[in-house]
Motif scaffolding. Structure first.
Motif, PDB file in Angstrom:
ATOM      1  N   ASP A 234       0.822  -1.217   0.000  1.00  0.00           N
ATOM      2  CA  ASP A 234       0.000   0.000   0.000  1.00  0.00           C
ATOM      3  C   ASP A 234       0.851   1.260   0.000  1.00  0.00           C
ATOM      4  N   SER A 235       2.025   1.201   0.627  1.00  0.00           N
ATOM      5  CA  SER A 235       2.903   2.374   0.676  1.00  0.00           C
ATOM      6  C   SER A 235       3.768   2.490  -0.582  1.00  0.00           C
ATOM      7  N   ARG A 236       3.678   1.470  -1.462  1.00  0.00           N
ATOM      8  CA  ARG A 236       4.448   1.421  -2.704  1.00  0.00           C
ATOM      9  C   ARG A 236       5.946   1.510  -2.438  1.00  0.00           C
ATOM     10  N   THR A 237       6.346   0.890  -1.353  1.00  0.00           N
ATOM     11  CA  THR A 237       7.762   0.828  -0.997  1.00  0.00           C
ATOM     12  C   THR A 237       8.446  -0.265  -1.817  1.00  0.00           C
ATOM     13  N   ILE A 238       9.592   0.063  -2.380  1.00  0.00           N
ATOM     14  CA  ILE A 238      10.377  -0.942  -3.086  1.00  0.00           C
ATOM     15  C   ILE A 238      10.911  -1.928  -2.058  1.00  0.00           C
ATOM     16  N   CYS A 239      10.611  -3.206  -2.262  1.00  0.00           N
ATOM     17  CA  CYS A 239      11.042  -4.221  -1.298  1.00  0.00           C
ATOM     18  C   CYS A 239      11.361  -5.512  -2.021  1.00  0.00           C
ATOM     19  N   SER A 240      12.536  -6.058  -1.748  1.00  0.00           N
ATOM     20  CA  SER A 240      12.966  -7.320  -2.335  1.00  0.00           C
ATOM     21  C   SER A 240      13.342  -8.275  -1.210  1.00  0.00           C
ATOM     22  N   VAL A 241      12.991  -9.554  -1.371  1.00  0.00           N
ATOM     23  CA  VAL A 241      13.335 -10.577  -0.384  1.00  0.00           C
ATOM     24  C   VAL A 241      14.343 -11.535  -1.009  1.00  0.00           C
ATOM     25  N   GLY A 242      15.304 -12.007  -0.211  1.00  0.00           N
ATOM     26  CA  GLY A 242      16.484 -12.687  -0.712  1.00  0.00           C
ATOM     27  C   GLY A 242      16.332 -14.135  -1.132  1.00  0.00           C
ATOM     28  N   TYR A 243      15.311 -14.448  -1.917  1.00  0.00           N
ATOM     29  CA  TYR A 243      15.247 -15.778  -2.540  1.00  0.00           C
ATOM     30  C   TYR A 243      16.067 -15.733  -3.821  1.00  0.00           C
ATOM     31  N   MET A 244      17.389 -15.810  -3.641  1.00  0.00           N
ATOM     32  CA  MET A 244      18.312 -15.518  -4.738  1.00  0.00           C
ATOM     33  C   MET A 244      18.263 -16.548  -5.851  1.00  0.00           C
ATOM     34  N   LEU A 245      17.771 -17.785  -5.570  1.00  0.00           N
ATOM     35  CA  LEU A 245      17.749 -18.793  -6.623  1.00  0.00           C
ATOM     36  C   LEU A 245      16.831 -18.400  -7.774  1.00  0.00           C
ATOM     37  N   ARG A 246      15.872 -17.526  -7.528  1.00  0.00           N
ATOM     38  CA  ARG A 246      15.031 -17.029  -8.617  1.00  0.00           C
ATOM     39  C   ARG A 246      15.866 -16.246  -9.637  1.00  0.00           C
ATOM     40  N   TYR A 247      16.989 -15.700  -9.191  1.00  0.00           N
ATOM     41  CA  TYR A 247      17.827 -14.875 -10.067  1.00  0.00           C
ATOM     42  C   TYR A 247      18.884 -15.684 -10.815  1.00  0.00           C
ATOM     43  N   LEU A 248      18.898 -16.992 -10.656  1.00  0.00           N
ATOM     44  CA  LEU A 248      19.820 -17.810 -11.425  1.00  0.00           C
ATOM     45  C   LEU A 248      19.502 -17.716 -12.916  1.00  0.00           C
ATOM     46  N   LYS A 249      20.531 -17.647 -13.746  1.00  0.00           N
ATOM     47  CA  LYS A 249      20.314 -17.678 -15.189  1.00  0.00           C
ATOM     48  C   LYS A 249      19.546 -18.926 -15.592  1.00  0.00           C
ATOM     49  N   ALA A 250      19.885 -20.064 -14.981  1.00  0.00           N
ATOM     50  CA  ALA A 250      19.221 -21.318 -15.312  1.00  0.00           C
ATOM     51  C   ALA A 250      17.733 -21.239 -15.016  1.00  0.00           C
ATOM     52  N   VAL A 251      17.366 -20.652 -13.882  1.00  0.00           N
ATOM     53  CA  VAL A 251      15.960 -20.525 -13.514  1.00  0.00           C
ATOM     54  C   VAL A 251      15.232 -19.617 -14.499  1.00  0.00           C
ATOM     55  N   GLN A 252      15.877 -18.513 -14.862  1.00  0.00           N
ATOM     56  CA  GLN A 252      15.240 -17.606 -15.811  1.00  0.00           C
ATOM     57  C   GLN A 252      15.150 -18.207 -17.211  1.00  0.00           C
ATOM     58  N   MET A 253      16.099 -19.080 -17.557  1.00  0.00           N
ATOM     59  CA  MET A 253      15.988 -19.793 -18.827  1.00  0.00           C
ATOM     60  C   MET A 253      14.797 -20.746 -18.787  1.00  0.00           C
ATOM     61  N   MET A 254      14.576 -21.404 -17.656  1.00  0.00           N
ATOM     62  CA  MET A 254      13.411 -22.264 -17.499  1.00  0.00           C
ATOM     63  C   MET A 254      12.119 -21.468 -17.672  1.00  0.00           C
ATOM     64  N   LYS A 255      12.062 -20.288 -17.055  1.00  0.00           N
ATOM     65  CA  LYS A 255      10.882 -19.437 -17.198  1.00  0.00           C
ATOM     66  C   LYS A 255      10.682 -19.027 -18.649  1.00  0.00           C
TER      67      LYS A 255
END
Length: 444
Positions: A190-211
């Motif tokens: 609701d506050s439109r605050t930029i917020c990221s949580v550290g599930y870093m495996l989502r950022y793997l190139k391999a994971v993004q290739m799967m997507k």
């Protein structure tokens, strides 16, 4: 458990904190290693507050995590750590001294150490206002609305509009506080605050290739199968072996693979979660190389040796996860399989040297794609900074892949798995007790 449907509390804006777990994704070739990255331009200082002076923030021999290292490489001389907050003042001072004795001294030479965020706020000059707050304190001190464990709400109160990075899992508190997590998520959104949580495996190139493969071929995921086998001999922290402190290996450790499962399968119907466990007091659960004295932990708080869970996704797809405390040495064995019509995507060894095995229609053989220089820790930090700086308007560019609400949903799933194992164990013990009682009656 909550019956929230995945259509609730979502934003389309990439800066928000309430996106679906199935979006967004990033072109995998936009994810570059640190040594290929260019420092963010500009001459103005980029003020950062670090909360937590432990391994996740400053590194250790136990793994590749080290957020300060990634921020230094992303921001270069612009980085100014205005405060390091940790109740352990001596530890914080020691790690700060090491930084000041190195080539990144410009980022830390004016850093002040405080026990609490409130102490920093009371002593903060206007020029010290942060542009980002990085939370790497232990999870039992966040993800709650209870005083002393409500760091996210404190940040929102004292620094409205300032971006946050929160380590995973979002909490390790009691199950009934999951609702607190959803309240925090809604406040952030609701506050439109930029917020990221550290599930870093989502950022793997391999994971993004799967997507990318799933999206380009308009595939619908049919099943996810995850396996996480840890090398328990190398785990020497007593807290890890105590569910009353760590919340157990599914919540504290297996959370990454529960999160990846959701990333591909979508939202989980929590009511369908079933699980069984192999416990410490069963014959097959005896371990020979535990480094801590498990006898000092109450029997009911000792961690299961194996947890095997299944569930249904809202889409109708099926998910499963097996966590195993069995390997010795130091290397873990982890895999994630994703199935769709004609396709098998198999991610192997994502923590160290990721390999993606791809089987496509018309070919019974798997194609192996290796990613030897990938650094998802840097990618998640790099993307966060780019969004804070608002460098690109291109929707294919920087993306926050794990929002706070998304992380709470993963936390909810891990708690559901733990509860399901405890329920099945209790049912087995009760059945055994009733059988023994019946036998005793017969014998009499």
């Amino acid at each position: 458990m909550s019956s929230r449907r995945p259509s609730e509390r979502r934003l389309s804006d990439r800066r928000g904190s309430g996106m679906s777990s199935r979006r967004p994704s990033i072109d995998p070739w936009r994810l570059i290693p640190m040594d290929k990255a260019i420092h963010v331009g500009g001459s103005d200082d980029f003020n950062v507050v670090f909360i937590g002076a432990g391994n996740i923030m400053f590194g250790s021999d136990e793994g590749p995590w080290n957020h300060s290292f990634r921020f230094e490489h992303k921001l270069g001389r612009r980085l100014k750590v205005v405060a390091l907050i940790d109740p352990a003042i001596d530890r914080a001072t020691a790690v700060l001294q090491k930084k000041c004795d190195s080539f990144v001294v410009s980022a830390y030479q004016d850093t002040r150490v405080f026990k609490t965020l409130e102490d920093f706020v009371r002593n903060m000059a206007p020029k010290d206002r942060p542009r980002a707050v990085i939370v790497g304190s232990p999870p039992m001190f966040r993800g709650s609305l209870q005083p002393g464990r409500d760091i996210e709400m404190q940040i929102l109160k004292y620094f409205p509009g300032v971006a946050m990075f929160i380590e995973k899992p979002v909490a390790t508190g009691p199950r009934h506080e999951i609702e607190d997590g959803f309240t925090i998520a809604k406040t952030i959104s609701d506050s439109r605050t930029i917020c990221s949580v550290g599930y870093m495996l989502r950022y793997l190139k391999a994971v993004q290739m799967m997507k990318r493969i799933i999206e380009e071929n308009n595939l619908t995921v049919m099943a996810t199968i995850a396996r996480y086998a840890c090398a328990y001999e190398a785990i020497a922290k007593p807290d890890w072996w105590d569910k009353s402190r760590s919340a157990g290996p599914i919540i504290e450790q297996g959370t990454h693979f529960c999160d990846l499962s959701r990333y591909f399968g979508g939202e989980v119907d929590i009511s369908t979660v079933n699980a069984h466990s192999l416990e410490w007091d069963e014959n097959a659960g005896q371990l020979s190389k535990i480094k801590i004295d498990e006898s000092k932990i109450a029997p009911e708080n000792r961690v299961p040796r194996v947890t095997a869970a299944t569930w249904k996704y809202d889409s109708g797809a099926v998910g499963s996860f097996t966590h195993i405390v069995a390997l010795q040495g130091t290397n873990y064995s982890c895999e994630l399989e994703v199935y769709a019509d004609g396709y098998q995507l198999r991610l192997v060894n994502p923590y160290v040297q990721p390999v993606l095995y791809i089987r496509k229609p018309g070919d019974d053989n798997e194609q192996a794609v290796r990613f030897p220089d990938d650094d998802p820790f840097f990618s998640e930090v790099s993307n966060l900074i780019d969004i804070i700086e608002d460098i690109e308007e291109d929707p294919e560019a920087a993306q926050i892949l794990s929002t706070y609400e998304d992380a709470v949903r993963t936390y909810e799933l891990t708690w559901a798995i733990r509860e399901a194992t405890e329920k099945s164990r209790a049912a087995k013990l009760q059945a055994s007790a009733e059988a023994a009682k019946a036998q005793k009656t017969v014998d009499a």
